[in-house]
Design an enzyme around this catalytic site. Structure first.
Site, short mmCIF file in Angstrom:
data_model
loop_
_atom_site.label_atom_id
_atom_site.label_comp_id
_atom_site.label_asym_id
_atom_site.label_seq_id
_atom_site.Cartn_x
_atom_site.Cartn_y
_atom_site.Cartn_z
N GLU A 1 9.04 8.34 0.93
CA GLU A 1 8.67 7.18 1.87
C GLU A 1 10.47 7.18 2.30
OE1 GLU A 1 6.49 5.68 3.04
OE2 GLU A 1 4.57 5.86 2.39
N SER B 1 2.12 2.81 7.86
CA SER B 1 3.37 1.09 7.68
C SER B 1 3.26 0.18 8.06
CB SER B 1 4.44 1.94 8.27
OG SER B 1 5.20 1.29 8.53
N HIS C 1 9.14 8.73 5.37
CA HIS C 1 8.23 7.58 5.53
C HIS C 1 7.70 8.30 6.59
CE1 HIS C 1 6.09 3.36 6.10
NE2 HIS C 1 7.13 3.24 7.23
#
Length: 518
Positions: free
Chosen positions: A329, A201, A425
């Site tokens: 995600e 990320s 995610h």
């Protein structure tokens, strides 16, 4: 919650003297833990407070004698409420935010093992290398290599535009930590010529930035970017958001003004502005709905262009790159907002209007995904814009620039919430580190013991990542824009053509320029 200790507990084998390593600033004593030597909280730079506030990192102060490296250093100032969750440690106090931690099979300078350096994510506003989810012992042990984790400034201290201060101070902290690795890691049994940076990320955005930063040249040989975020700010946008941040605490966005506020109190600016950002859609464009007022800034000095532009020009052709993303995600953020299955047609239309590429992007998405529900369209376009397509385009840019790149997609669904979170995610973090009951892993695995399937996939993550760090080959073919072969990570991993072909076509030719001030 457990409290980090500064000394070994009384009694037992942990009272035995731990290994001592001499760094450029002084000697440190670690601990023996499960066959590894572990050193925590070693300063790689001086505390960025007082006259050093908002400046580039300065060298760590030297010390006499042997410093106990038993406890993680304190986290950089941030909204600690965002870090709440099962398994989090009670964070230590102090201003020594800029520290590294080392896991090594043997602190023998002759060993010269490959080194992996982890950079945490957290939207450039939160994160702490001492979080239990980043316990690197399994990676170091399974891969027989040295792992380093580091703290860097986030939020106002690390990424807000402040007049009189360098931009991207958090990235400069990462460079300083990598310089520390070059100067010191051999004493811990690592090879400074075999360094791989890896992050997820915002950590992947950091890795992508380091790939193209002149100040980071020569500090690592390989890079792994997990779920690369697309947003980078233009200088004009960063200035405008910086002014709004400072206004939240009644000040100007200058070093002189903001230095009057304690760092731990200044976090209130970002906390207050974030929920208000959607009101600025006509001014801040796509940055506004993210409710995250921090991102790397293309300032022309620390960062002269976006990674996509620079890689395409060959900026990192000599660095091996492994990059990829998770299939679902954005579903994590929908779930955290309590909106799973509740997205309306109006919400989907708004997301398509803001994030789909090109003037006809909204209709193009509906055509490409016929029969998709409002929730599916809402998630798909934001997954694509925020992580999936930036990751894919990064791989394509590296290939175009003459570099070697491998690509993956994680499609195995998280077992938590009855599987409703999918391959969302952050799922790659507990799988890679094997920390299923800590931090995000506690949510994604619902606090249950991991299944044999999960353990097998976790082991595969570590073997692929550490093989790449050792040889530049994770175990599947390199990516190219003709065959587009990727490793799909699932219960039955397979190498196949990139599965998200519809999205790839929609975003073809889009290189994620810096977000402008409208």
């Amino acid at each position: 919650m457990t409290t980090t200790e500064s000394r070994p507990p009384a009694g037992g084998p942990s009272e035995q003297p731990g290994p001592v390593v001499r760094t450029t600033a002084g000697a440190v004593r670690g601990r023996r833990e499960e066959g590894l030597a572990v050193f925590r909280g070693i300063p790689f730079a001086a505390p960025p407070v007082g006259e050093a506030r908002f400046g580039a990192p300065r060298p760590a102060r030297a010390w006499d004698g042997i410093r106990e490296a038993y406890a993680f250093g304190p986290p950089p100032p941030q909204d600690l409420g965002l870090m709440a969750g099962p398994g989090l440690i009670d964070v230590p106090e102090g201003d020594d935010w800029l520290t590294v931690n080392v896991w090594t099979p043997d602190p023998d300078p002759a060993a010269r093992r490959p080194v992996m350096v982890w950079i945490y994510g957290g939207a450039y506003r939160i994160g702490h290398a001492g979080s239990p989810g980043y316990d690197a012992r399994r990676i170091a042990a399974d891969g027989d290599l040295v792992v380093v984790t580091l703290n860097y400034r986030v939020g106002m201290e690390g990424f807000a535009h402040v007049e009189g201060a360098p931009a991207n101070r958090g990235l400069l902290d990462q460079v300083a930590a990598l310089e520390w690795v070059q100067d010191n890691i051999e004493a811990f049994g690592g090879d400074p010529g075999q360094v791989t940076v890896f992050g997820e990320s915002a950590g992947a955005g950091s890795v992508s930035s380091l790939l193209v930063m002149e100040r980071a040249a020569g500090l690592f040989r390989r890079a792994i970017a997990q779920s690369v975020p697309g947003p980078y700010f233009s200088d004009a946008l960063a200035r405008d958001i910086g002014g709004a941040l400072a206004a939240e605490v009644g000040l100007r966005p200058t070093v002189a003004d903001l230095s009057t506020v304690d760092p731990r109190r200044l976090t209130a600016a970002g906390e207050a502005l974030g929920p208000k950002m959607p009101r600025y859609l006509d001014r801040w464009g796509q940055a506004a709905p993210t409710v995250t007022p921090f991102a790397p800034v293309v300032d022309g000095e620390v960062l002269t262009s976006t990674p996509w532009q620079a890689l395409r020009a060959g900026a990192a052709r000599d660095i091996d790159l492994l990059v990829g993303h998770n299939r679902d995600e954005y579903r994590l953020f929908v779930a955290m907002a309590g909106e799973l299955g509740r997205i309306t047609e109006e919400g989907a239309a708004s997301a398509l209007r803001v994030f789909a590429p090109g003037p006809d992007g909204a209709q193009a998405y509906r055509t490409a995904f016929p029969g998709a529900s409002p929730s599916e369209l809402y998630e798909r376009v934001q997954s694509d814009w925020l992580f999936a397509m930036p990751s894919l385009r990064l791989a394509e840019a590296q290939h175009a620039g003459g570099g070697r790149v491998h690509f993956y997609e994680l499609t195995w669904p998280a077992p938590g919430s009855g599987g409703a979170l999918g391959a969302c995610h952050g799922l790659d973090i507990p799988l890679l580190f094997g920390t299923f009951g800590a931090d995000l892993g506690a949510l994604l695995f619902a606090g249950a013991e991991p299944s044999g399937e999960a353990l097998a996939l976790s082991s595969r993550f570590r073997s692929s990542w550490t093989a790449f760090a050792r040889t530049g080959d994770p175990g599947w073919p390199a990516y190219d824009p003709e065959e587009r072969l990727v490793q799909v990570l699932d219960a039955e991993p397979v190498v196949t053509a990139y599965p998200e072909e519809a999205s790839r076509r929609l975003w073809e030719g889009h290189d994620f320029p810096p977000l402008p001030l409208l």
